[in-house]
Design an enzyme around this catalytic site. Structure first.
Site, PDB file in Angstrom:
ATOM      1  N   GLU A 261       0.856  -1.182   0.000  1.00  0.00           N
ATOM      2  CA  GLU A 261       0.000   0.000   0.000  1.00  0.00           C
ATOM      3  C   GLU A 261       0.891   1.229   0.000  1.00  0.00           C
ATOM      4  OE1 GLU A 261      -3.685   0.010   2.360  1.00  0.00           O
ATOM      5  OE2 GLU A 261      -3.181  -2.026   2.923  1.00  0.00           O
TER       6      GLU A 261
ATOM      7  N   ASP B  80     -16.823   7.679  21.084  1.00  0.00           N
ATOM      8  CA  ASP B  80     -17.365   7.429  22.426  1.00  0.00           C
ATOM      9  C   ASP B  80     -16.265   7.356  23.493  1.00  0.00           C
ATOM     10  OD1 ASP B  80     -19.796   7.229  21.132  1.00  0.00           O
ATOM     11  OD2 ASP B  80     -19.778   5.042  21.080  1.00  0.00           O
TER      12      ASP B  80
ATOM     13  N   ARG C 229      -0.791   8.904   2.401  1.00  0.00           N
ATOM     14  CA  ARG C 229      -2.229   9.079   2.261  1.00  0.00           C
ATOM     15  C   ARG C 229      -2.703  10.527   2.395  1.00  0.00           C
ATOM     16  NH1 ARG C 229      -5.320   4.611   5.604  1.00  0.00           N
ATOM     17  NH2 ARG C 229      -4.545   3.231   4.000  1.00  0.00           N
TER      18      ARG C 229
ATOM     19  N   ARG D  95      -1.013   8.203   9.650  1.00  0.00           N
ATOM     20  CA  ARG D  95      -0.753   6.768   9.810  1.00  0.00           C
ATOM     21  C   ARG D  95      -0.320   6.113   8.503  1.00  0.00           C
ATOM     22  NH1 ARG D  95      -4.096   2.281   8.974  1.00  0.00           N
ATOM     23  NH2 ARG D  95      -5.743   3.725   8.409  1.00  0.00           N
TER      24      ARG D  95
HETATM   25  C1  SIN Z   1      -7.068   0.358   2.819  1.00  0.00           C
HETATM   26  O1  SIN Z   1      -7.241  -0.827   2.589  1.00  0.00           O
HETATM   27  O2  SIN Z   1      -6.840   1.180   1.938  1.00  0.00           O
HETATM   28  C2  SIN Z   1      -7.141   0.836   4.216  1.00  0.00           C
HETATM   29  C3  SIN Z   1      -6.115   0.178   5.012  1.00  0.00           C
HETATM   30  C4  SIN Z   1      -5.731   1.054   6.142  1.00  0.00           C
HETATM   31  O3  SIN Z   1      -6.366   2.069   6.378  1.00  0.00           O
HETATM   32  O4  SIN Z   1      -4.744   0.729   6.793  1.00  0.00           O
END
Ligand code: SIN
Length: 528
Positions: free
Chosen positions: A124, A231, A299, A395
């Site tokens: 990713e 919450d 991201r 993150r």
């Molecule tokens: C995703 O599959 O793109 C999200 C995975 C993540 O947020 O770690």
């Protein structure tokens, strides 16, 4: 054992876990296997309904091509280098091994394998190597299903479905013994609404783990389920626990956009396998924003790029083009996305997918140490509701399930070191829940309107691109809403929606306050 409904007004356990995603269930299993009597509470009618269930991409596990140093460097790069180094080092040294030991071997999660029978690793954004374990594009579902099955076979755990925690109980806030106010604050349990009967019971325990997930549903657009209403953040804040890094809300760049179907995540591993973002003019635009990392830039950068493209073209969405994926069968590798898109007539092998950015993950949370302890004795937090500092300002993908697992197990272990039950006199000094003298049935339209007002305020004024004037506007609007919602909460018949609304407005205010206090753009806090 599952307890759906009961008339008991006082319960007692060694440990109460609130929340049933990967961190909550792991904590409960760990503590129960160490001999504690555990209550696991879920506000949902089925415990599997959690943020974990909706995770698609995967979880970072052990692999030969990887090393703790490489993973550590990637986490800092994504997190703008303000990550908690102690927590990151612990996670990279011990976390990936735990995926094998706890999830694969003990719980039996059926991770996808290649033709040689080895774990199939995916990639990713912002990962320098392939290191992500997955179960096609339904990783969260597979992990949650295996955890719930294992939980059902574990002794010493009572599962309370449809039970909504209202507030944590402490000696200084709730005891009627005037001496308690002079003693150090400690957690004694929680007031909990049984949604089926409308009755409120006290759950006592010397230790409570908050594992309530994130805040996505405070925003108009989110990849999260509706229960993500902050919450744990709100409950912890009300008893004086510290919340940190609350300005860092991560937006996922690709959530499916269609007027006729609810939004769902389009996993980043689709881009990891070669899909590309494209604007309405047919341009693969990431080369203008991140010339080297392109569609696999961190991201926060990608979400802002998508947002800017939509603004520039005055468009409701951009495209994600999966036609550029070669060498794998998209239908086999991403069956969930394939089927969901097919339902609305989009064949992702032949047509691009309409996507928007949406609130996805809370990088801040309740401040915890490396053992998951908050500043309030007896109170622990794990998973998205906690802030270990691992994520810094943004993150790295597929680290959240790892963090949830790692600190879930760790808090369960920590809680088992102090299992002594509460003294009888102390418990007796805590009064039963008192309903207001005259309660009114509430009008659901008012609740949904207030919730929508929070969501639009957060999306427009505290979203992907912020400015001081927008945040000030958000603060003023939330102040007004808080006042109205508190009045509502004081007089309306107690219900999950009211409890969530009260938590939402407080969590939203905490985020806005933190954003206003930090003029520096970094990671997913971007201020113009
Ligand atoms: C995703 O599959 O793109 C999200 C995975 C993540 O947020 O770690």
């Amino acid at each position: 054992m599952i307890v759906t409904s009961t008339n008991a007004s006082r319960w007692e356990f060694d440990l109460i876990v609130i929340g049933s995603g990967i961190s909550g269930i792991s904590a409960a299993i760990q503590a129960a296997e160490a001999g504690l009597e555990v209550a696991l509470l879920s506000k949902e009618s089925a415990i599997r309904e959690s943020n974990t269930w909706y995770a698609q991409g995967g979880i970072v596990g052990e692999s030969e091509s990887d090393s703790p140093e490489l993973l550590e460097a990637d986490i800092y790069h994504a997190g703008a280098d303000i990550n908690n180094r102690e927590a990151v080092r612990l996670l990279v040294q011990e976390g990936p091994r735990l995926v094998n030991e706890f999830l694969t071997e003990k719980i039996g999660v059926p991770f996808s394998r290649d033709e040689n029978g080895d774990i199939d690793l995916t990639r990713e954004a912002a990962h320098s190597v392939r290191r992500i374990y997955h179960v096609t594009d339904r990783t969260g579902q597979a992990i949650e299903t295996s955890l719930v099955e294992y939980l059902g076979r574990t002794e010493n755990i009572k599962v309370f479905e449809g039970h909504v925690a209202i507030d944590l109980i402490t000696n200084v806030h709730n005891s009627v013994d005037p001496q308690e106010v002079y003693r150090p604050a400690r957690v004694l349990g929680a007031y909990v609404l049984d949604a089926a009967t409308g009755k409120v019971a006290i759950f006592f325990a010397p230790s409570v783990v908050l594992a309530t997930g994130g805040v996505g549903n405070l925003f108009l657009r989110t990849s999260n389920p509706v229960g993500a209403t902050g919450d744990g953040i709100a409950m912890a804040h009300r008893i004086g626990a510290e919340i940190i890094n609350a300005e860092y809300v991560q937006f996922h760049p690709t959530v499916f956009f269609h007027r006729d179907v609810p939004r769902f995540l389009i996993t980043e591993s689709l881009r990891g396998e070669g899909a590309r973002l494209m604007n309405r003019r047919g341009e693969y635009f990431m080369k203008r924003y991140s010339p080297t990392e392109l569609d696999l830039a961190p991201r926060d950068e990608t979400a802002r790029a998508v947002y800017r493209e939509m603004e520039e073209e005055d468009a409701d969405f951009v495209w994600l083009d999966a036609r550029s994926i070669t060498g794998i069968d998209v239908r086999e590798r991403f069956p969930g996305i394939f089927e969901m898109c097919m339902k609305v007539g989009i064949d992702i092998r032949r047509e691009p997918i309409p996507v928007i950015p949406a609130a996805h993950f809370f990088c801040g949370g309740i401040k915890v140490d490396t053992n998951g302890r908050t500043g309030i004795p007896g109170l622990y937090a794990a998973g998205e509701t906690a802030c270990t500092g691992v994520h810094g300002a943004n993150r790295l993908a597929s680290i959240s399930l790892l963090e949830g697992l790692f600190w879930g197990v760790r808090t369960g272990m920590q809680a088992s070191y102090r299992p002594e039950r509460l003294a009888t006199a102390l418990k007796e000094s805590v009064p039963d829940w008192v309903e207001p003298a005259s309660v009114e049935d509430f009008d659901p339209v008012l609740v949904s309107q207030d919730h929508r007002a929070i969501q639009t305020t957060m999306w427009n004024y505290a979203g992907i691109i912020r400015s001081r004037s927008r945040l000030l506007r958000a603060q003023a609007d939330l102040n007004y809403l808080s006042h109205r919602i508190e009045q509502f909460y004081q007089s309306a018949k107690l219900d999950r929606r009211i409890i969530e609304l009260r938590n939402s407005v407080l969590s939203a205010s905490i985020i806005v306050h933190a954003a206003l206090g930090n003029p520096r753009s970094r990671g997913c806090h971007y201020i113009e």
